[in-house]
Motif scaffolding. Structure first.
Motif, PDB file in Angstrom:
ATOM      1  N   HIS A  37     -54.384  -8.146  -7.593  1.00  0.00           N
ATOM      2  CA  HIS A  37     -53.265  -7.540  -8.322  1.00  0.00           C
ATOM      3  C   HIS A  37     -53.411  -6.034  -8.524  1.00  0.00           C
ATOM      4  O   HIS A  37     -52.466  -5.394  -8.992  1.00  0.00           O
ATOM      5  CB  HIS A  37     -53.090  -8.235  -9.670  1.00  0.00           C
ATOM      6  CG  HIS A  37     -52.876  -9.705  -9.536  1.00  0.00           C
ATOM      7  ND1 HIS A  37     -51.735 -10.238  -8.988  1.00  0.00           N
ATOM      8  CD2 HIS A  37     -53.682 -10.756  -9.824  1.00  0.00           C
ATOM      9  CE1 HIS A  37     -51.838 -11.558  -8.971  1.00  0.00           C
ATOM     10  NE2 HIS A  37     -53.006 -11.891  -9.461  1.00  0.00           N
ATOM     11  N   TYR A  38     -54.576  -5.476  -8.200  1.00  0.00           N
ATOM     12  CA  TYR A  38     -54.777  -4.035  -8.380  1.00  0.00           C
ATOM     13  C   TYR A  38     -55.879  -3.579  -7.422  1.00  0.00           C
ATOM     14  O   TYR A  38     -56.972  -3.194  -7.829  1.00  0.00           O
ATOM     15  CB  TYR A  38     -55.169  -3.733  -9.822  1.00  0.00           C
ATOM     16  CG  TYR A  38     -54.763  -2.374 -10.328  1.00  0.00           C
ATOM     17  CD1 TYR A  38     -54.783  -1.239  -9.524  1.00  0.00           C
ATOM     18  CD2 TYR A  38     -54.371  -2.210 -11.647  1.00  0.00           C
ATOM     19  CE1 TYR A  38     -54.427   0.000 -10.008  1.00  0.00           C
ATOM     20  CE2 TYR A  38     -54.008  -0.977 -12.152  1.00  0.00           C
ATOM     21  CZ  TYR A  38     -54.045   0.124 -11.326  1.00  0.00           C
ATOM     22  OH  TYR A  38     -53.689   1.365 -11.818  1.00  0.00           O
ATOM     23  N   PRO A  39     -55.612  -3.629  -6.100  1.00  0.00           N
ATOM     24  CA  PRO A  39     -56.658  -3.383  -5.107  1.00  0.00           C
ATOM     25  C   PRO A  39     -57.317  -2.012  -5.191  1.00  0.00           C
ATOM     26  O   PRO A  39     -58.477  -1.868  -4.811  1.00  0.00           O
ATOM     27  CB  PRO A  39     -55.945  -3.582  -3.771  1.00  0.00           C
ATOM     28  CG  PRO A  39     -54.503  -3.689  -4.055  1.00  0.00           C
ATOM     29  CD  PRO A  39     -54.329  -3.962  -5.512  1.00  0.00           C
ATOM     30  N   SER A  40     -56.629  -1.010  -5.704  1.00  0.00           N
ATOM     31  CA  SER A  40     -57.227   0.323  -5.760  1.00  0.00           C
ATOM     32  C   SER A  40     -58.365   0.412  -6.777  1.00  0.00           C
ATOM     33  O   SER A  40     -59.122   1.383  -6.758  1.00  0.00           O
ATOM     34  CB  SER A  40     -56.157   1.375  -6.067  1.00  0.00           C
ATOM     35  OG  SER A  40     -55.602   1.165  -7.341  1.00  0.00           O
ATOM     36  N   PRO A 155     -43.233  -0.092 -17.303  1.00  0.00           N
ATOM     37  CA  PRO A 155     -43.891   0.413 -16.103  1.00  0.00           C
ATOM     38  C   PRO A 155     -45.374   0.653 -16.358  1.00  0.00           C
ATOM     39  O   PRO A 155     -45.782   0.939 -17.478  1.00  0.00           O
ATOM     40  CB  PRO A 155     -43.156   1.722 -15.801  1.00  0.00           C
ATOM     41  CG  PRO A 155     -42.315   2.013 -16.983  1.00  0.00           C
ATOM     42  CD  PRO A 155     -42.224   0.800 -17.828  1.00  0.00           C
ATOM     43  N   ASP A 156     -46.156   0.523 -15.307  1.00  0.00           N
ATOM     44  CA  ASP A 156     -47.603   0.728 -15.406  1.00  0.00           C
ATOM     45  C   ASP A 156     -47.924   2.152 -14.978  1.00  0.00           C
ATOM     46  O   ASP A 156     -48.167   2.425 -13.798  1.00  0.00           O
ATOM     47  CB  ASP A 156     -48.334  -0.296 -14.537  1.00  0.00           C
ATOM     48  CG  ASP A 156     -49.839  -0.248 -14.734  1.00  0.00           C
ATOM     49  OD1 ASP A 156     -50.278   0.190 -15.817  1.00  0.00           O
ATOM     50  OD2 ASP A 156     -50.568  -0.668 -13.825  1.00  0.00           O
ATOM     51  N   ALA A 157     -47.930   3.059 -15.935  1.00  0.00           N
ATOM     52  CA  ALA A 157     -48.198   4.475 -15.658  1.00  0.00           C
ATOM     53  C   ALA A 157     -49.558   4.630 -14.979  1.00  0.00           C
ATOM     54  O   ALA A 157     -50.537   4.018 -15.384  1.00  0.00           O
ATOM     55  CB  ALA A 157     -48.165   5.267 -16.945  1.00  0.00           C
ATOM     56  N   GLY A 158     -49.603   5.402 -13.929  1.00  0.00           N
ATOM     57  CA  GLY A 158     -50.850   5.662 -13.227  1.00  0.00           C
ATOM     58  C   GLY A 158     -51.177   4.675 -12.130  1.00  0.00           C
ATOM     59  O   GLY A 158     -52.097   4.897 -11.351  1.00  0.00           O
ATOM     60  N   ASN A 159     -50.446   3.591 -12.033  1.00  0.00           N
ATOM     61  CA  ASN A 159     -50.688   2.608 -10.982  1.00  0.00           C
ATOM     62  C   ASN A 159     -50.129   3.166  -9.672  1.00  0.00           C
ATOM     63  O   ASN A 159     -49.011   3.658  -9.636  1.00  0.00           O
ATOM     64  CB  ASN A 159     -49.996   1.285 -11.338  1.00  0.00           C
ATOM     65  CG  ASN A 159     -50.401   0.140 -10.438  1.00  0.00           C
ATOM     66  OD1 ASN A 159     -50.520   0.282  -9.231  1.00  0.00           O
ATOM     67  ND2 ASN A 159     -50.594  -1.012 -11.045  1.00  0.00           N
ATOM     68  N   PRO A 160     -50.912   3.098  -8.575  1.00  0.00           N
ATOM     69  CA  PRO A 160     -50.394   3.601  -7.303  1.00  0.00           C
ATOM     70  C   PRO A 160     -49.171   2.836  -6.801  1.00  0.00           C
ATOM     71  O   PRO A 160     -48.441   3.336  -5.957  1.00  0.00           O
ATOM     72  CB  PRO A 160     -51.566   3.456  -6.338  1.00  0.00           C
ATOM     73  CG  PRO A 160     -52.661   2.799  -7.059  1.00  0.00           C
ATOM     74  CD  PRO A 160     -52.287   2.648  -8.485  1.00  0.00           C
ATOM     75  N   ASP A 161     -48.951   1.639  -7.334  1.00  0.00           N
ATOM     76  CA  ASP A 161     -47.768   0.863  -6.980  1.00  0.00           C
ATOM     77  C   ASP A 161     -46.665   1.197  -7.987  1.00  0.00           C
ATOM     78  O   ASP A 161     -46.721   0.774  -9.139  1.00  0.00           O
ATOM     79  CB  ASP A 161     -48.087  -0.633  -7.025  1.00  0.00           C
ATOM     80  CG  ASP A 161     -46.880  -1.513  -6.732  1.00  0.00           C
ATOM     81  OD1 ASP A 161     -45.768  -0.986  -6.538  1.00  0.00           O
ATOM     82  OD2 ASP A 161     -47.066  -2.740  -6.717  1.00  0.00           O
ATOM     83  N   PRO A 162     -45.652   1.971  -7.577  1.00  0.00           N
ATOM     84  CA  PRO A 162     -44.622   2.391  -8.532  1.00  0.00           C
ATOM     85  C   PRO A 162     -43.786   1.241  -9.097  1.00  0.00           C
ATOM     86  O   PRO A 162     -43.126   1.396 -10.119  1.00  0.00           O
ATOM     87  CB  PRO A 162     -43.752   3.355  -7.724  1.00  0.00           C
ATOM     88  CG  PRO A 162     -44.024   3.029  -6.291  1.00  0.00           C
ATOM     89  CD  PRO A 162     -45.410   2.457  -6.232  1.00  0.00           C
ATOM     90  N   SER A 163     -43.837   0.082  -8.465  1.00  0.00           N
ATOM     91  CA  SER A 163     -43.061  -1.056  -8.964  1.00  0.00           C
ATOM     92  C   SER A 163     -43.870  -1.933  -9.938  1.00  0.00           C
ATOM     93  O   SER A 163     -43.344  -2.919 -10.468  1.00  0.00           O
ATOM     94  CB  SER A 163     -42.554  -1.913  -7.799  1.00  0.00           C
ATOM     95  OG  SER A 163     -43.637  -2.523  -7.127  1.00  0.00           O
TER      96      SER A 163
END
Length: 184
Positions: A37-40, A155-163
């Protein structure tokens, strides 16, 4: 060498982290299956894991509770980690991750119950939250099993996935300041 359990549950030894835990913890933090769910956030070097352990150890020293290294009774193998971290001095964040082989067995719920008990004893007036990605249905189910209620979605601020969408579950209603701390 690993530490003597700081706490335990029916199936789990909950240990304060030590630098010696780095190899076993790295096996979990570097596994792409753990970061679906958050590969980065997947660790690609053991130095990242060592920095995480140092942060957790400082948290224990500062707050008297923190993230545990999790082993099953009778085993030296690390199966996961989890516990509490203080966000903004206002809310306890309940977090955890388990090796893929340990998932789906109720271990996160067992750990979460113990963490909630400890938070209530440590500072009963400080809310406990679970801050998770909406697509992580398993973590949402654990939060609900623990009696936490959905109090915010955004929204998840700072997540590389904007969605990406973050959910905040809590053990009570949150003030504006507590919600801001939860989202840090």
């Amino acid at each position: 060498m690993h530490s003597v359990p700081e706490d335990s549950t029916d199936r789990l030894q909950l240990c304060r982290p030590l630098t010696d835990d780095a190899p076993g913890l790295y096996a979990i933090l570097s596994d792409p299956r753990v970061w679906e769910h958050y590969p980065s956030l997947r660790n690609t070097a053991i130095t990242q894991t060592k920095a995480t352990l140092e942060r957790w150890m400082r948290g224990w020293d500062a707050d008297g509770i923190g993230t545990w290294i999790v082993r099953e009774h009778g085993s030296d193998a690390i199966v996961g980690y989890g516990g509490l971290s203080l966000r903004g001095g206002l809310v306890w964040n309940l977090g955890y991750r388990f090796a893929p082989e340990a998932q789906g067995r109720g271990l996160a719920t067992e750990l979460g119950r113990r963490a909630l008990e400890r938070a209530a004893r440590l500072t009963g007036n400080c809310p406990v939250i679970a801050y998770l990605l909406e697509e992580n249905a398993a973590s949402g189910a654990v939060a609900e099993k623990l009696g936490l209620q959905l109090v915010d979605r955004g929204p998840d601020a700072g997540n590389p996935d904007p969605s990406a969408v973050r959910l905040v579950f809590a053990d009570r209603s949150l003030t504006t300041a507590e919600l801001a701390a939860a989202r840090q």
